[in-house]
Design a protein around this motif. Structure first.
Motif, PDB file in Angstrom:
ATOM      1  N   ARG A 231       0.810  -1.064   0.073  1.00  0.00           N
ATOM      2  CA  ARG A 231      -0.133   0.271   0.030  1.00  0.00           C
ATOM      3  C   ARG A 231       0.920   1.319  -0.035  1.00  0.00           C
ATOM      4  N   LEU A 232       0.600   2.246  -0.869  1.00  0.00           N
ATOM      5  CA  LEU A 232       1.334   3.445  -1.011  1.00  0.00           C
ATOM      6  C   LEU A 232       0.485   4.075   0.437  1.00  0.00           C
ATOM      7  N   LYS A 233       1.087   4.476   1.498  1.00  0.00           N
ATOM      8  CA  LYS A 233       0.459   4.905   2.582  1.00  0.00           C
ATOM      9  C   LYS A 233       0.660   6.437   2.410  1.00  0.00           C
ATOM     10  N   ALA A 234       1.809   7.104   1.947  1.00  0.00           N
ATOM     11  CA  ALA A 234       1.877   8.603   1.850  1.00  0.00           C
ATOM     12  C   ALA A 234       2.866   8.806   0.854  1.00  0.00           C
ATOM     13  N   TYR A 235       2.429  10.154   0.201  1.00  0.00           N
ATOM     14  CA  TYR A 235       3.240  10.604  -0.853  1.00  0.00           C
ATOM     15  C   TYR A 235       3.448  12.028  -0.623  1.00  0.00           C
ATOM     16  N   ARG A 259       3.952  -3.077   3.833  1.00  0.00           N
ATOM     17  CA  ARG A 259       3.498  -4.428   3.264  1.00  0.00           C
ATOM     18  C   ARG A 259       2.011  -4.584   4.329  1.00  0.00           C
ATOM     19  N   VAL A 260       1.054  -4.039   3.769  1.00  0.00           N
ATOM     20  CA  VAL A 260      -0.072  -3.921   4.585  1.00  0.00           C
ATOM     21  C   VAL A 260      -1.155  -4.008   3.245  1.00  0.00           C
ATOM     22  N   MET A 261      -2.635  -4.533   3.896  1.00  0.00           N
ATOM     23  CA  MET A 261      -3.724  -4.288   2.915  1.00  0.00           C
ATOM     24  C   MET A 261      -3.788  -2.952   2.215  1.00  0.00           C
ATOM     25  N   PRO A 262      -3.990  -3.044   0.781  1.00  0.00           N
ATOM     26  CA  PRO A 262      -4.437  -1.787   0.193  1.00  0.00           C
ATOM     27  C   PRO A 262      -5.362  -0.830   0.823  1.00  0.00           C
ATOM     28  N   GLY A 263      -5.313   0.510   0.412  1.00  0.00           N
ATOM     29  CA  GLY A 263      -6.138   1.390   1.157  1.00  0.00           C
ATOM     30  C   GLY A 263      -5.767   2.840   0.679  1.00  0.00           C
ATOM     31  N   ALA A 264      -6.251   3.998   1.347  1.00  0.00           N
ATOM     32  CA  ALA A 264      -6.015   5.182   0.796  1.00  0.00           C
ATOM     33  C   ALA A 264      -4.437   5.688   0.969  1.00  0.00           C
ATOM     34  N   THR A 265      -4.137   6.728   0.139  1.00  0.00           N
ATOM     35  CA  THR A 265      -2.955   7.355  -0.025  1.00  0.00           C
ATOM     36  C   THR A 265      -3.154   8.669   0.815  1.00  0.00           C
ATOM     37  N   ARG A 266      -2.040   9.151   1.589  1.00  0.00           N
ATOM     38  CA  ARG A 266      -2.364  10.485   2.083  1.00  0.00           C
ATOM     39  C   ARG A 266      -1.146  11.285   1.172  1.00  0.00           C
ATOM     40  N   VAL A 267      -1.576  12.647   0.861  1.00  0.00           N
ATOM     41  CA  VAL A 267      -0.833  13.220  -0.232  1.00  0.00           C
ATOM     42  C   VAL A 267      -0.619  14.755   0.288  1.00  0.00           C
ATOM     43  N   ALA A 268       0.662  15.073   0.107  1.00  0.00           N
ATOM     44  CA  ALA A 268       1.059  16.442   0.605  1.00  0.00           C
ATOM     45  C   ALA A 268       2.077  17.022  -0.211  1.00  0.00           C
ATOM     46  N   THR A 280       3.892  15.699   9.570  1.00  0.00           N
ATOM     47  CA  THR A 280       4.200  14.181  10.096  1.00  0.00           C
ATOM     48  C   THR A 280       2.865  13.496  10.764  1.00  0.00           C
ATOM     49  N   SER A 281       2.057  14.294  11.447  1.00  0.00           N
ATOM     50  CA  SER A 281       0.961  13.480  12.462  1.00  0.00           C
ATOM     51  C   SER A 281      -0.047  13.376  11.225  1.00  0.00           C
ATOM     52  N   GLY A 282      -0.363  14.217  10.208  1.00  0.00           N
ATOM     53  CA  GLY A 282      -1.401  14.150   9.243  1.00  0.00           C
ATOM     54  C   GLY A 282      -1.090  13.177   8.281  1.00  0.00           C
ATOM     55  N   LEU A 283       0.387  12.996   7.916  1.00  0.00           N
ATOM     56  CA  LEU A 283       0.621  11.832   7.150  1.00  0.00           C
ATOM     57  C   LEU A 283       0.343  10.456   7.746  1.00  0.00           C
ATOM     58  N   MET A 284       0.690  10.440   8.758  1.00  0.00           N
ATOM     59  CA  MET A 284       0.882   8.994   9.584  1.00  0.00           C
ATOM     60  C   MET A 284      -0.614   8.654  10.197  1.00  0.00           C
ATOM     61  N   GLY A 285      -1.759   9.788  10.043  1.00  0.00           N
ATOM     62  CA  GLY A 285      -2.997   9.256  10.571  1.00  0.00           C
ATOM     63  C   GLY A 285      -3.595   8.112   9.808  1.00  0.00           C
ATOM     64  N   SER A 286      -4.478   7.525  10.607  1.00  0.00           N
ATOM     65  CA  SER A 286      -5.392   6.395  10.060  1.00  0.00           C
ATOM     66  C   SER A 286      -6.837   6.641   9.917  1.00  0.00           C
ATOM     67  N   GLY A 287      -7.251   7.858  10.223  1.00  0.00           N
ATOM     68  CA  GLY A 287      -8.850   8.166   9.999  1.00  0.00           C
ATOM     69  C   GLY A 287      -9.142   8.384   8.515  1.00  0.00           C
ATOM     70  N   SER A 288     -10.326   8.653   8.204  1.00  0.00           N
ATOM     71  CA  SER A 288     -10.796   8.515   6.892  1.00  0.00           C
ATOM     72  C   SER A 288     -11.079  10.126   6.396  1.00  0.00           C
ATOM     73  N   GLU A 289     -10.419  10.895   7.147  1.00  0.00           N
ATOM     74  CA  GLU A 289     -10.475  12.315   6.703  1.00  0.00           C
ATOM     75  C   GLU A 289      -8.966  12.943   6.323  1.00  0.00           C
ATOM     76  N   GLY A 290      -8.538  13.837   5.736  1.00  0.00           N
ATOM     77  CA  GLY A 290      -7.202  14.359   5.605  1.00  0.00           C
ATOM     78  C   GLY A 290      -7.315  15.640   6.724  1.00  0.00           C
ATOM     79  N   SER A 299      -8.196   4.471  -3.730  1.00  0.00           N
ATOM     80  CA  SER A 299      -7.348   2.961  -4.170  1.00  0.00           C
ATOM     81  C   SER A 299      -6.620   3.387  -5.538  1.00  0.00           C
ATOM     82  N   LEU A 300      -5.432   2.797  -5.719  1.00  0.00           N
ATOM     83  CA  LEU A 300      -4.580   3.197  -7.035  1.00  0.00           C
ATOM     84  C   LEU A 300      -4.869   1.774  -8.022  1.00  0.00           C
TER      85      LEU A 300
END
Length: 568
Positions: A231-235, A259-268, A280-290, A299-300
């Motif tokens: 999963r692309l977690k952050a970009y 190496r985790v299940m696919p999901g959303a990517t956080r972008v900055a 850092t905290s915003g990119l490492m967050g796990s919620g559904s909001e940016g 998903s990509l």
């Protein structure tokens, strides 16, 4: 100092692969190794993003740095580990906590000494410091070295090396091992593949490198590899920030892949590395909001298609247009690139000064000829060694051409294409098709901040810095209006990698992404409007006609004009 492990293990014996590794280990230049050094603010941010923080018990994690160079990432990681170890009271039980690889022998030895000094400064004995440094540091080629076990964190700046700089035997060995080394992929691509293969379940890789692979043709296998297993977690887009100690033309980005299940990517998008820590905290967050600085992208695509990390509204517009209209080439247009000679000073000159037979030279369109938005030919031409059927001419039939080429043989025969096939030493890299010169076409420079599309009425052959578009059905002036519009730049900006200063790559692979109605579906009055706007080079008029042609709303057009939406 011991030789690289690949030599110790006798993996290749006395063969060209071993010779190539030795050359890179002992004699390679900074350019050949792709060595670029990273600023400390970026290093600290990436270690935090990957979760390699002294607040954790890092003695329970395995850390990998695949190309440690001067120690930009390695030394701060060691300091974090030692701080965590002191707090946890684990003493010297650190042998397996770090592995770091460097091929260049002098760089390895220099950083080895720094590691020993760092350990001693933290209270370790010289003997214990050398023991840990020998356990941690490996002098070898990361792509070939045996590596045991999986890693929880991989962080670094992989080497940025073009394939032309890699010895052929070594390149072939890489290709045999790494499925992602495809087409013109740079060396950082297989580095990413191997680093990801070494990740433990839940492990995270954080790299800073060029982001071309995310959209270019050569990145398709790596994109498929990632979306099927990771999963692309952050970009983090750093194209406008100074992330390195030296200036680079490549467009850097930070990617966090797990190496985790696919999901959303956080972008900055970051223009000042001093602000990285705030994200850092915003990119490492796990919620559904940016957040105000970090947005979420769904998903990509898993089929190797380019990753468009655009705002939701922009991505929706792109997908709507792609569903409603054919591609440029499906609508009867052809996209290509001009001739690359490999030795312009030998093949190109003023037409009157090219002392060859008249049918062995063609007038050449170069970028400077179209800077004004119209063709203003400066009189240069290119030598054409090809017959109309695509085969090379017989030099015996062209004594002037033969004499001209022989006079410049040292330059021409020294090119890679000539060494590869000495019997065809005088060919240009690209085949020249003379009929293209007399075909009306649109010329588009590769690197621009805006679309520059110039009509050429069929007198010149394009140089390799120019892309061209021809059309079997569309009127070229009407097509010029579409390509001059904000909509075209919107498409290019969505799919193109971005260079420092806001410049885009107007390459064939991106031009082919543009959607275009079939000519038969364009009303006659619209055809006239488009043609008139193009002849006047009136971009607002082009935008107005294009909006009506594509059925775009004012909100849609606002998106095409919005620079933020065009960034990614």
């Amino acid at each position: 100092m011991a030789p690289p492990l690949a030599f110790q293990a006798g993996l290749f014996g006395d063969c060209p692969v071993e010779a190539a590794i030795r050359q890179l280990a002992d004699d390679s230049s900074t350019e050949e190794r792709g060595a670029i050094y990273t600023r400390r603010e970026v290093v600290d941010f990436m270690l935090d993003l990957a979760g390699y923080s002294a607040e954790r018990d890092l003695t329970r994690l395995r850390f990998l740095e695949p190309s440690f160079g001067a120690g930009d990432f390695l030394l701060p990681a060691i300091e974090r580990l030692l701080s965590a170890a002191n707090r946890a009271g684990h003493g010297f039980a650190l042998d397996d906590c770090i592995r770091a690889v460097e091929l260049h022998r002098d760089t390895y030895e220099s950083t080895f000494a720094k590691v020993v000094q760092t350990l001693m400064a933290w209270g370790h004995s010289e003997e214990g410091s050398r023991h840990l440094a020998r356990r941690w540091l490996i002098c070898d080629d990361f792509l070939l070295a045996p590596m045991r076990g999986a890693f929880d964190v991989v962080v670094g700046n992989p080497p940025y090396v073009r394939q032309e700089l890699i010895p052929e035997a070594l390149l072939n060995e890489y290709r045999a091992r790494y499925s992602t080394l495809y087409d013109r992929a740079d060396l950082y691509v297989p580095f990413m593949q191997r680093a990801l293969e070494l990740l433990a379940d839940g492990g995270e890789q954080c790299f800073i490198c060029a982001d071309r692979w995310m959209k270019n043709k050569y990145g398709a296998p790596l994109r498929r590899f990632i979306t099927t297993r990771f999963r692309l977690k952050a970009y983090v887009d750093l194209s406008e920030a100074s992330a390195f100690h030296s200036e680079v033309i490549a467009y850097p980005a930070i990617t966090l892949i797990a190496r985790v299940m696919p999901g959303a990517t956080r972008v900055a998008v970051v223009t000042d590395v001093e602000r990285l820590a705030e994200l850092t905290s915003g990119l490492m967050g796990s919620g559904s909001e940016g957040t105000s600085d970090v947005r979420l992208v769904g998903s990509l695509p898993a089929d190797g298609e380019p990753w468009v990390l655009a705002e939701e509204d922009s991505l929706s517009l792109i997908r709507r247009l792609e569903g409603a209209f054919p591609t440029l080439e499906q609508a009867g247009c052809k996209v290509g690139i001009g001739v690359a000679t490999g030795a312009d000073r030998a093949f190109i000159g003023l037409m009157d000064e090219l002392g060859v037979e008249d049918d062995r030279k063609l007038p050449l369109a170069m970028t400077r000829d179209i800077d004004s938005g119209e063709v203003r030919w400066r009189g240069f031409g290119v030598i054409n060694p090809f017959r109309d059927d695509g085969r090379l001419v017989d030099l015996a039939a062209y004594p002037k051409l033969r004499a001209f080429l022989e006079e410049r043989r040292d330059i021409i025969a020294n090119r890679h294409v000539a060494k590869k096939d000495p019997s065809r030493w005088f060919r240009t890299i690209d085949r020249i098709t003379p009929s293209l010169a007399v075909e009306p076409k649109l010329l588009i420079p590769d690197i621009k901040g805006h679309a520059q599309v110039v009509f050429e009425d069929g007198r010149l052959y394009p140089h390799h810095n120019l892309y061209f578009v021809t059309a079997s059905e569309w009127d070229l002036r009407a097509l010029q209006a579409v390509l001059l519009s904000d909509l075209t730049r919107f498409f290019i900006a969505s799919y193109s990698t971005r260079m420092r200063g806001g410049f885009l790559r107007f390459q064939a692979q991106y031009l082919r992404r543009i959607r275009l109605p079939f000519w038969k579906d364009v009303p006659s009055d619209m055809r006239s409007r488009l043609g008139a706007a193009a002849r006047a080079l009136d971009v607002p008029a082009c935008n107005g006609a294009v909006a009506e042609l594509y059925g775009l709303t004012e909100a849609d057009m606002a998106l095409t004009r919005n620079e933020g939406a065009q960034r990614r």
